[in-house]
Design a protein around this motif. Structure first.
Motif, short mmCIF file in Angstrom:
data_model
loop_
_atom_site.label_atom_id
_atom_site.label_comp_id
_atom_site.label_asym_id
_atom_site.label_seq_id
_atom_site.Cartn_x
_atom_site.Cartn_y
_atom_site.Cartn_z
N SER A 9 0.81 -1.22 0.00
CA SER A 9 0.00 0.00 0.00
C SER A 9 0.84 1.27 0.00
O SER A 9 0.44 2.28 -0.58
N ASN A 10 2.03 1.23 0.61
CA ASN A 10 2.88 2.43 0.65
C ASN A 10 3.59 2.68 -0.68
O ASN A 10 4.27 3.68 -0.83
N GLN A 11 3.42 1.80 -1.65
CA GLN A 11 4.05 1.96 -2.96
C GLN A 11 3.08 2.45 -4.03
O GLN A 11 3.47 2.68 -5.15
N VAL A 12 1.81 2.58 -3.67
CA VAL A 12 0.79 2.92 -4.64
C VAL A 12 0.06 4.18 -4.22
O VAL A 12 -0.23 4.39 -3.05
N SER A 13 -0.21 5.03 -5.18
CA SER A 13 -0.91 6.28 -4.93
C SER A 13 -1.99 6.47 -5.99
O SER A 13 -1.86 6.00 -7.11
N SER A 14 -3.04 7.17 -5.62
CA SER A 14 -4.13 7.45 -6.55
C SER A 14 -4.04 8.90 -7.00
O SER A 14 -3.96 9.80 -6.17
N ALA A 18 -5.24 9.90 -14.95
CA ALA A 18 -4.14 8.98 -15.24
C ALA A 18 -4.67 7.77 -15.98
O ALA A 18 -5.88 7.52 -16.00
N ASN A 19 -3.78 7.02 -16.57
CA ASN A 19 -4.15 5.78 -17.23
C ASN A 19 -3.60 4.66 -16.38
O ASN A 19 -2.41 4.48 -16.28
N GLY A 20 -4.46 3.91 -15.77
CA GLY A 20 -4.05 2.83 -14.89
C GLY A 20 -5.26 2.22 -14.23
O GLY A 20 -6.40 2.53 -14.60
N LEU A 21 -5.04 1.38 -13.24
CA LEU A 21 -6.16 0.75 -12.54
C LEU A 21 -6.92 1.76 -11.70
O LEU A 21 -6.33 2.68 -11.13
N HIS A 22 -8.21 1.57 -11.59
CA HIS A 22 -9.06 2.40 -10.73
C HIS A 22 -8.71 2.10 -9.28
O HIS A 22 -8.40 0.96 -8.93
N LEU A 26 -7.41 -1.41 -5.52
CA LEU A 26 -6.22 -1.40 -4.68
C LEU A 26 -6.16 -2.64 -3.78
O LEU A 26 -5.14 -3.33 -3.74
N LYS A 27 -7.21 -2.93 -3.05
CA LYS A 27 -7.20 -4.08 -2.14
C LYS A 27 -6.98 -5.39 -2.89
O LYS A 27 -6.35 -6.30 -2.37
N PHE A 67 -6.25 5.29 -12.95
CA PHE A 67 -5.85 5.95 -11.72
C PHE A 67 -4.71 5.40 -10.87
O PHE A 67 -3.95 6.19 -10.38
N LEU A 68 -4.56 4.12 -10.59
CA LEU A 68 -3.50 3.70 -9.68
C LEU A 68 -2.15 3.74 -10.36
O LEU A 68 -2.01 3.38 -11.51
#
Length: 72
Positions: A9-14, A18-22, A26-27, A67-68
């Motif tokens: 979780s500390n490596q991922v930000s929203s 952006a183009n990425g996972l919603h 995350l979970k 987003f992710l």
């Protein structure tokens, strides 16, 4: 992140836009391994996750997700 690293979780930000996972995924992706080296600031997609290789149909159903991204 290096190949085979588990997503924490500390490596991922929203962020937006952006183009990425919603962020709602995350979970689901926490603890999964990445299948390629990912640089800081890179949007993450299902194709970047080791799990995707087995479940690529899931990505096709979801379509374009945003987003992710990796923040460290």
């Amino acid at each position: 992140m290096d190949v085979g690293s588990k997503i924490k979780s500390n490596q991922v930000s929203s962020i937006r836009p952006a183009n990425g996972l919603h962020p709602k995924y995350l979970k689901k992706i926490l603890g999964m391994k990445v299948n390629k080296k990912i640089k800081k600031g890179t949007p993450i997609s299902w194709e970047d996750i080791e799990w995707y290789i087995v479940k690529n149909v899931y990505s096709q159903i979801l379509g374009q997700i945003h987003f992710l991204l990796i923040k460290s």
